[in-house]
Enzyme design. Structure first.
Site, PDB file in Angstrom:
ATOM      1  N   GLU A 178       0.797  -1.234   0.000  1.00  0.00           N
ATOM      2  CA  GLU A 178       0.000   0.000   0.000  1.00  0.00           C
ATOM      3  C   GLU A 178       0.833   1.290   0.000  1.00  0.00           C
ATOM      4  O   GLU A 178       0.859   2.022   0.992  1.00  0.00           O
ATOM      5  CB  GLU A 178      -0.925   0.008   1.221  1.00  0.00           C
ATOM      6  CG  GLU A 178      -1.901  -1.141   1.243  1.00  0.00           C
ATOM      7  CD  GLU A 178      -2.919  -1.021   2.377  1.00  0.00           C
ATOM      8  OE1 GLU A 178      -2.746  -0.157   3.245  1.00  0.00           O
ATOM      9  OE2 GLU A 178      -3.891  -1.785   2.375  1.00  0.00           O
ATOM     10  N   GLU A 366      -5.580  -8.465   1.196  1.00  0.00           N
ATOM     11  CA  GLU A 366      -6.050  -8.144   2.554  1.00  0.00           C
ATOM     12  C   GLU A 366      -7.530  -7.810   2.517  1.00  0.00           C
ATOM     13  O   GLU A 366      -7.994  -7.074   1.639  1.00  0.00           O
ATOM     14  CB  GLU A 366      -5.346  -6.908   3.144  1.00  0.00           C
ATOM     15  CG  GLU A 366      -3.919  -7.113   3.548  1.00  0.00           C
ATOM     16  CD  GLU A 366      -3.313  -5.872   4.208  1.00  0.00           C
ATOM     17  OE1 GLU A 366      -4.062  -5.011   4.724  1.00  0.00           O
ATOM     18  OE2 GLU A 366      -2.069  -5.766   4.191  1.00  0.00           O
TER      19      GLU A 366
HETATM   20  C1  BGC Z   1      -2.364  -2.529   6.153  1.00  0.00           C
HETATM   21  C2  BGC Z   1      -2.217  -3.303   7.444  1.00  0.00           C
HETATM   22  C3  BGC Z   1      -3.225  -2.795   8.448  1.00  0.00           C
HETATM   23  C4  BGC Z   1      -4.609  -3.040   7.902  1.00  0.00           C
HETATM   24  C5  BGC Z   1      -5.738  -2.591   8.831  1.00  0.00           C
HETATM   25  C6  BGC Z   1      -3.775  -2.237   5.760  1.00  0.00           C
HETATM   26  O1  BGC Z   1      -3.849  -0.912   5.399  1.00  0.00           O
HETATM   27  O2  BGC Z   1      -1.637  -3.148   5.133  1.00  0.00           O
HETATM   28  O3  BGC Z   1      -0.910  -3.193   7.891  1.00  0.00           O
HETATM   29  O4  BGC Z   1      -3.065  -3.352   9.708  1.00  0.00           O
HETATM   30  O5  BGC Z   1      -4.773  -2.363   6.691  1.00  0.00           O
HETATM   31  O6  BGC Z   1      -5.682  -1.239   9.070  1.00  0.00           O
END
Ligand code: BGC
Length: 456
Positions: A178, A366
């Site tokens: 990101e 994610e």
């Molecule tokens: C990031 C993580 C973070 C997650 C939740 C993403 O932006 O890659 O490191 O913990 O979101 O906020």
């Protein structure tokens, strides 16, 4: 246990519905889980430094111990295996491998990642490695960090070392995590490490991160045989607050910034400066040949989606002239991060990325949610997270059924961990972590994921 849980919602999908090749996994990041911040000769990272100022983080917390993954990686990987998880995304800490960010390599740091990788493989778990998940060596930050064009050399050397050290066993790589978040929060808003602010920090960081994202890909391709190389982007559906022209225009600008800024130059489309004029100022940092060097033919693109953003015109916000209308103000269901629960957003983003030409594979690297978790009689019944995940996975399925390209899905995250400026309050894990005792408890969502992942 699983039946009553699953019947909480009308979730009736099975792993097999997504096809035999579809990848299911969990994602983590070094600073958020490892702890052991000064073990052996590990160098300081910008997050080690940033958290020393207790005002920067909720309750003045830090990742010095985090989940102690450094010492407990075996237990965690075994737990992962017992939960039928076969793909594990984690990141390498640059300052653990190269304490000063350049020059000397740390044998202890390298040994640690060798142990983690070997143990994953011994357990039948495929490692997915991110080169950079926000923890720049502090020694490089002293020289300007991402604002200094020398980062191109530093990063290339680091990427080559990682590829040469681990590439015999690690075949799945992600260059950056990101870039929008680490440049925006770290070099514009000052809310994340290294706490820098303003356009004069943001713009050069953006340009250098864009170049490094492609450069890192090229470096890995050169040194790792049969590598599958990707990079990851944060992305959210952007909805205008109203159908008024100025809200629609504001939403377009926010979309250029939040969703398009890093993917488009990597595909050869350049920066989206037509829709966000201030990006024209990136030209100041551009050198001949850069346009071409921003491009890389990634084997896959990782997209990370949690919510959607509603955007409204605002005269007072410089450059963007737009602002977020917070979910709480809109009275919609939210997570503990005050992010709207909006499953359609993931479908929207899968469609948008499908519309780009030149993306080979697409993976959700994610997706997940933080909710209040309570341990009751040794169990954590996190129904909200469970229904959040099921609702988002249903949207993923809808996209697949419509014939959109999508090749995998990773939950953020395995165990509760250090959530950056928010400290340990937001718990995102499938597994609860008691940060005092480091005891792990598989939550209901984790039990469900385990069941879901059983091979048919
Ligand atoms: C990031 C993580 C973070 C997650 C939740 C993403 O932006 O890659 O490191 O913990 O979101 O906020």
């Amino acid at each position: 246990m699983t039946k009553p849980l699953a019947s909480l919602t009308d979730f009736d999908l099975h792993k097999r519905d997504f096809g035999p090749e579809f990848i299911w996994g969990v994602s983590t990041a070094a600073y958020q889980i490892e702890g052991a911040h000064d073990s052996n000769d590990k160098g300081e990272s910008i997050w080690d430094r940033f958290t020393l100022n207790t005002k920067n983080i909720h309750l003045g917390q830090n990742g010095q111990k985090a989940c102690d993954f450094y010492n407990r990686y075996k237990e965690d990987i075994l737990l992962m295996r017992s939960m039928n998880i076969r793909h594990f995304r984690f990141s390498l800490s640059w300052s653990r491998i190269m304490p000063d960010g350049q020059g000397t390599l740390s044998t202890a740091g390298i040994d640690f990642y060798n142990r983690v990788i070997d143990f994953c493989l011994a357990c039948g778990i495929t490692p997915w490695v991110t080169l950079y998940h926000w923890d720049l060596p502090q020694a490089l930050e002293e020289k300007g960090g991402w604002t200094n064009r020398d980062i191109l050399n530093w990063f290339e050397t680091y990427a080559i070392h990682c590829g040469q050290l681990f590439g015999d066993r690690v075949k799945h790589w992600m260059v950056l995590n990101e870039p929008m978040v680490f440049t925006g929060a770290g070099y514009f808003l000052g809310a994340h490490a290294p706490g820098k602010k303003g356009l004069s920090n943001f713009l050069p960081s953006v340009h250098h991160a864009t170049l490094c994202q492609a450069l890192g890909g090229r470096a890995l391709r050169k040194v790792v045989e049969n590598a599958c190389i990707g990079t990851t982007f944060s992305c959210s559906q952007i909805s205008p607050y109203s159908s008024r022209k100025r809200d629609i225009k504001a939403a377009k600008k926010a979309d250029a910034l939040l969703n398009r800024l890093f993917i488009e130059p990597s595909l050869g489309l350049g920066y989206p400066s037509k829709d966000l004029k201030v990006l024209k100022r990136l030209a100041k940092y551009q050198k001949p040949g850069d346009e071409k060097n921003m491009v890389f033919d990634f084997d896959f693109i990782g997209i990370q989606n949690y919510t959607r953003e509603v955007i409204k015109y605002s005269f007072t916000v410089p450059y963007l002239r737009s602002k977020l209308v917070h979910a709480t103000k809109r009275k919609v269901p939210t997570t503990l991060m005050d992010w709207e629960v909006y499953p359609k957003s993931i479908h929207t983003m899968i469609s948008k990325y499908n519309a780009y030409e030149g993306i080979n594979k697409l993976i959700i690297t994610e997706n997940g949610a933080a909710f209040e978790d309570k341990v009751v009689h040794g169990e954590v019944d996190d129904r909200l997270r469970l229904s959040y995940l099921q609702a988002y996975i249903k949207e993923v399925y809808r996209a697949k059924k419509e014939g959109l390209r999508l090749d995998g899905y990773f939950v953020w995250t395995f165990t509760d961990n250090f959530e950056w400026a928010e400290g340990y309050r937001p718990r995102f894990g499938l597994v609860y972590n008691d940060f005092d005792t480091q005891k792990r408890i598989v939550k209901s969502s984790g039990k469900w994921y385990k069941e879901f992942l059983v091979d048919p």
